[in-house]
Design an enzyme around this catalytic site. Structure first.
Site, PDB file in Angstrom:
ATOM      1  CE  LYS A  56      -4.376  -1.281   0.359  1.00 39.72           C
ATOM      2  NZ  LYS A  56      -5.555  -1.023  -0.314  1.00 39.72           N
ATOM      3  CB  SER A  81      -9.366  -2.662   6.466  1.00 40.09           C
ATOM      4  OG  SER A  81      -8.545  -3.309   5.650  1.00 40.09           O
ATOM      5  CD  GLU A 207     -13.134 -11.724  -4.835  1.00 37.44           C
ATOM      6  OE1 GLU A 207     -13.223 -10.403  -4.671  1.00 37.44           O
ATOM      7  OE2 GLU A 207     -13.667 -12.324  -5.686  1.00 37.44           O
ATOM      8  CB  SER A 307      -0.619  -8.232  -0.937  1.00 39.33           C
ATOM      9  OG  SER A 307      -1.598  -8.794  -0.119  1.00 39.33           O
TER      10      SER A 307
END
Length: 322
Positions: A56, A81, A207, A307
């Site tokens: 991020k 989050s 997912e 990630s």
């Protein structure tokens, strides 16, 4: 409507130049054991070793660094989050400004403490009853802050795509790229970079089974909303894909694989015990899909984005214990 993509390979390259020397160029991990288990050559892009512990920071810094001096003087707002919260908080500190972050009240403690540690003000809400977008937009408007959303922003998407750009520059041609999917910003940026460099590459999103909003949306051809997912992969607990990210992903993402919470646990355990690296649940979902043989047909050379690694010791132990 326009056929002009919101983010291009050149945008990703521009982002790479902007974050150079600020964001880490993260390592690529290899494992003969993993290759044997999967039956392919696997290249793990370790964004768990990025600044703030997740990819991020790439997008947050790329977006924040483009704000005017007047905007930076007033400060930045965001909603997240956890990982985008830390990324914006650190980007703000690097740029000499302040940040106010809207976060779910049940955000893992390690992420709350890290965000506060970077100097941000935190405003909490109930993720199951509150609308974080509305809360964040109202807060930004009230205080005159520049709002940097976690994925619905072309500069954020372009920044995230630098992870795939670096991976392909380092390891060369790949047959497939496997990327975790939450709001869709990481895979949108990575797919833009990967298919810009390697038009024949297959881009596979992953997912959690409880949070398959992107899979359903791609199948339907339009964005589909689901109840807020309850999954250990808190970074992937999205209820609907972003409008901007979906416009990219419906063109560039070839498939979505689903993994269970138990498969994510197994991947976290494998990464810890065999790869000697720590990944959070969302960060492990791509690896989980490979270990559970959910990526079919199996490519020969596969890139996987780990990630993030933002998970506290107590929560990590609890998750692994099942």
């Amino acid at each position: 409507m326009t056929d002009t993509p919101p983010v291009t390979l050149q945008d990703v390259r521009d982002a790479a130049a902007r974050i150079e020397g600020v964001a880490h160029r993260t390592p690529v991990l290899r494992s003969r054991t993993l290759d044997e288990l999967v039956g392919a050559e696997v290249f793990l892009k370790c964004e768990n070793l990025q600044r703030i512990g997740a990819f991020k920071f790439r997008g947050a810094y790329n977006a924040a660094s483009r704000l005017s001096a007047a905007q930076l003087a007033k400060g930045i707002a965001a909603y997240s989050s956890g990982n985008h919260a830390q990324a914006v908080a650190l980007a703000a500190r690097e740029l000499g400004t302040t940040a106010v972050i809207v976060m779910p009240e049940d955000t893992p403690r390690a992420k709350l403490e890290a965000t506060a540690g970077y100097g941000a003000e935190i405003v909490t809400y109930d993720r199951y009853t509150g609308d974080r977008v509305a809360i964040g937009e109202a807060l930004a408007a009230d205080r005159g802050l520049a709002l940097i959303p976690p994925y619905e922003h072309p500069h954020v998407i372009a920044g995230q795509g630098t992870a795939a750009l670096e991976l392909i520059e380092e390891v060369g041609e790949l047959d497939a790229l496997v990327v975790p999917v939450g709001g869709g910003g990481l895979i949108a940026g990575c797919a833009t970079a990967a298919k810009g460099l390697l038009p024949g590459i297959r881009v596979v999103g992953v997912e959690p089974e409880a949070g398959d909003d992107t899979r359903r949306s791609l199948a339907a051809g339009h964005r589909v909303s689901i109840p807020v997912p309850r999954t250990i992969a808190d970074g992937q607990a999205a209820d609907i894909p972003g409008e901007l990210t979906f416009s990219v992903n419906r063109r560039l993402v070839d498939d979505i694989s689903l993994v269970s919470d138990d498969q994510i646990r197994d991947a976290m355990r494998f990464a810890f015990e065999r790869l000697k690296t720590v990944v959070e649940p969302s960060g492990a979902s791509g690896l989980a899909a490979l270990l559970a043989h959910r990526v079919t047909p199996l490519p020969r050379r596969i890139g996987v984005v780990l990630s993030g690694g933002n998970v506290g010791a107590e929560r990590f132990a609890g998750i692994i214990a099942g």
